[in-house]
Design a protein around this motif. Structure first.
Motif, short mmCIF file in Angstrom:
data_model
loop_
_atom_site.label_atom_id
_atom_site.label_comp_id
_atom_site.label_asym_id
_atom_site.label_seq_id
_atom_site.Cartn_x
_atom_site.Cartn_y
_atom_site.Cartn_z
N ARG A 133 30.50 29.11 37.38
CA ARG A 133 30.15 30.33 38.08
C ARG A 133 30.57 31.58 37.29
O ARG A 133 31.46 31.51 36.45
N ILE A 134 29.95 32.69 37.64
CA ILE A 134 30.35 34.00 37.15
C ILE A 134 30.64 34.86 38.36
O ILE A 134 29.85 34.89 39.31
N TYR A 135 31.77 35.55 38.32
CA TYR A 135 32.09 36.55 39.32
C TYR A 135 32.18 37.89 38.60
O TYR A 135 32.65 37.96 37.47
N ALA A 143 40.26 34.52 46.39
CA ALA A 143 40.10 34.55 47.86
C ALA A 143 38.76 33.95 48.27
O ALA A 143 38.68 33.27 49.30
N GLN A 144 37.72 34.16 47.49
CA GLN A 144 36.39 33.63 47.82
C GLN A 144 36.26 32.14 47.53
O GLN A 144 35.25 31.53 47.87
N ASN A 145 37.29 31.56 46.90
CA ASN A 145 37.28 30.13 46.58
C ASN A 145 38.54 29.49 47.14
O ASN A 145 39.35 28.93 46.41
N GLY A 146 38.67 29.56 48.45
CA GLY A 146 39.86 29.08 49.14
C GLY A 146 40.14 27.60 49.00
O GLY A 146 41.27 27.15 49.21
N LYS A 182 34.42 34.07 34.09
CA LYS A 182 33.76 32.77 34.28
C LYS A 182 34.73 31.87 35.03
O LYS A 182 35.93 31.88 34.76
N LEU A 183 34.20 31.09 35.97
CA LEU A 183 35.00 30.16 36.74
C LEU A 183 34.39 28.77 36.64
O LEU A 183 33.22 28.58 36.98
N ALA A 184 35.19 27.81 36.17
CA ALA A 184 34.79 26.40 36.14
C ALA A 184 35.60 25.69 37.21
O ALA A 184 36.82 25.80 37.25
N ILE A 185 34.92 24.96 38.08
CA ILE A 185 35.57 24.27 39.19
C ILE A 185 35.49 22.76 38.99
O ILE A 185 34.42 22.22 38.71
N ALA A 186 36.64 22.12 39.14
CA ALA A 186 36.73 20.65 39.08
C ALA A 186 37.65 20.23 40.22
O ALA A 186 38.87 20.35 40.12
N GLY A 187 37.05 19.79 41.33
CA GLY A 187 37.85 19.39 42.49
C GLY A 187 38.57 20.59 43.07
O GLY A 187 37.94 21.57 43.46
N ILE A 244 33.15 42.66 44.67
CA ILE A 244 33.28 41.46 43.84
C ILE A 244 32.28 40.44 44.38
O ILE A 244 32.29 40.12 45.56
N LEU A 245 31.42 39.96 43.49
CA LEU A 245 30.41 39.02 43.93
C LEU A 245 30.18 37.91 42.91
O LEU A 245 30.43 38.08 41.72
N ARG A 246 29.70 36.80 43.45
CA ARG A 246 29.31 35.69 42.60
C ARG A 246 27.87 35.93 42.17
O ARG A 246 27.00 36.17 43.00
N LEU A 247 27.63 35.86 40.87
CA LEU A 247 26.29 36.04 40.34
C LEU A 247 25.62 34.67 40.23
O LEU A 247 26.16 33.77 39.60
N THR A 248 24.46 34.53 40.85
CA THR A 248 23.72 33.26 40.74
C THR A 248 22.45 33.44 39.93
O THR A 248 21.98 32.51 39.30
N THR A 249 21.89 34.63 39.98
CA THR A 249 20.78 35.03 39.12
C THR A 249 21.11 36.41 38.59
O THR A 249 21.83 37.17 39.23
N LEU A 250 20.58 36.72 37.42
CA LEU A 250 20.91 37.99 36.79
C LEU A 250 19.70 38.91 36.74
O LEU A 250 18.66 38.54 36.21
N SER A 251 19.86 40.09 37.29
CA SER A 251 18.81 41.10 37.17
C SER A 251 18.81 41.62 35.74
O SER A 251 19.73 41.35 34.96
#
Length: 128
Positions: A40-42, A89-92, A55-60, A5-12
């Motif tokens: 983010r995308i995981y 788990a990766q966004n504790g 898709k993950l949207a973070i607000a605080g 499981i990984l966070r994608l920051t750029t897409l191949s």
């Protein structure tokens, strides 16, 4: 090879092809441009292919997950649950989680899946 499981920051190029299979109605190029610290995308990767994504949207301290999807041929093998658990788990620093009820899955399947992951139903989604 192990499921990762990984966070994608750029897409191949392969990531773009795989995401188009996961989200066929999504503009993948526009999606890539929208990625940042709060948007983010995981994804679940196995043998250099993406099997599922969210898709993950973070607000605080709040995390809002949308478009949690696993490719049809890979469903019912634990990929979605592992993707959800590892993203959390990766966004504790996130303490309040909400998952949109926007997946293409059958609603009874979605309910069983979300309950198995420890979420409670709300009018428009699931909370934990």
């Amino acid at each position: 090879m192990k499921l990762t499981i990984l966070r994608l920051t750029t897409l191949s190029q392969q990531d773009q092809i795989d995401l188009a299979k996961i989200w066929p109605n999504e503009d993948i190029a526009a999606l890539e441009k929208s990625l940042n610290e709060n948007s983010r995308i995981y994804a679940a990767r196995f043998n250099e292919r993406l099997l599922g994504a969210l898709k993950l949207a973070i607000a605080g301290t709040q995390g809002k997950i949308s478009q949690l999807e696993v490719r049809e041929v890979t469903r019912r093998r634990g990929v979605g649950q592992y993707l959800l658990e590892e993203t959390m788990a990766q966004n504790g620093s996130i303490s309040d989680w909400w998952v949109a009820d926007d997946g293409s899955a059958d609603q009874s399947e979605r309910a069983a899946f979300m309950q198995a992951c420890g979420f409670r139903a709300q009018a428009d989604g699931w909370v934990k």
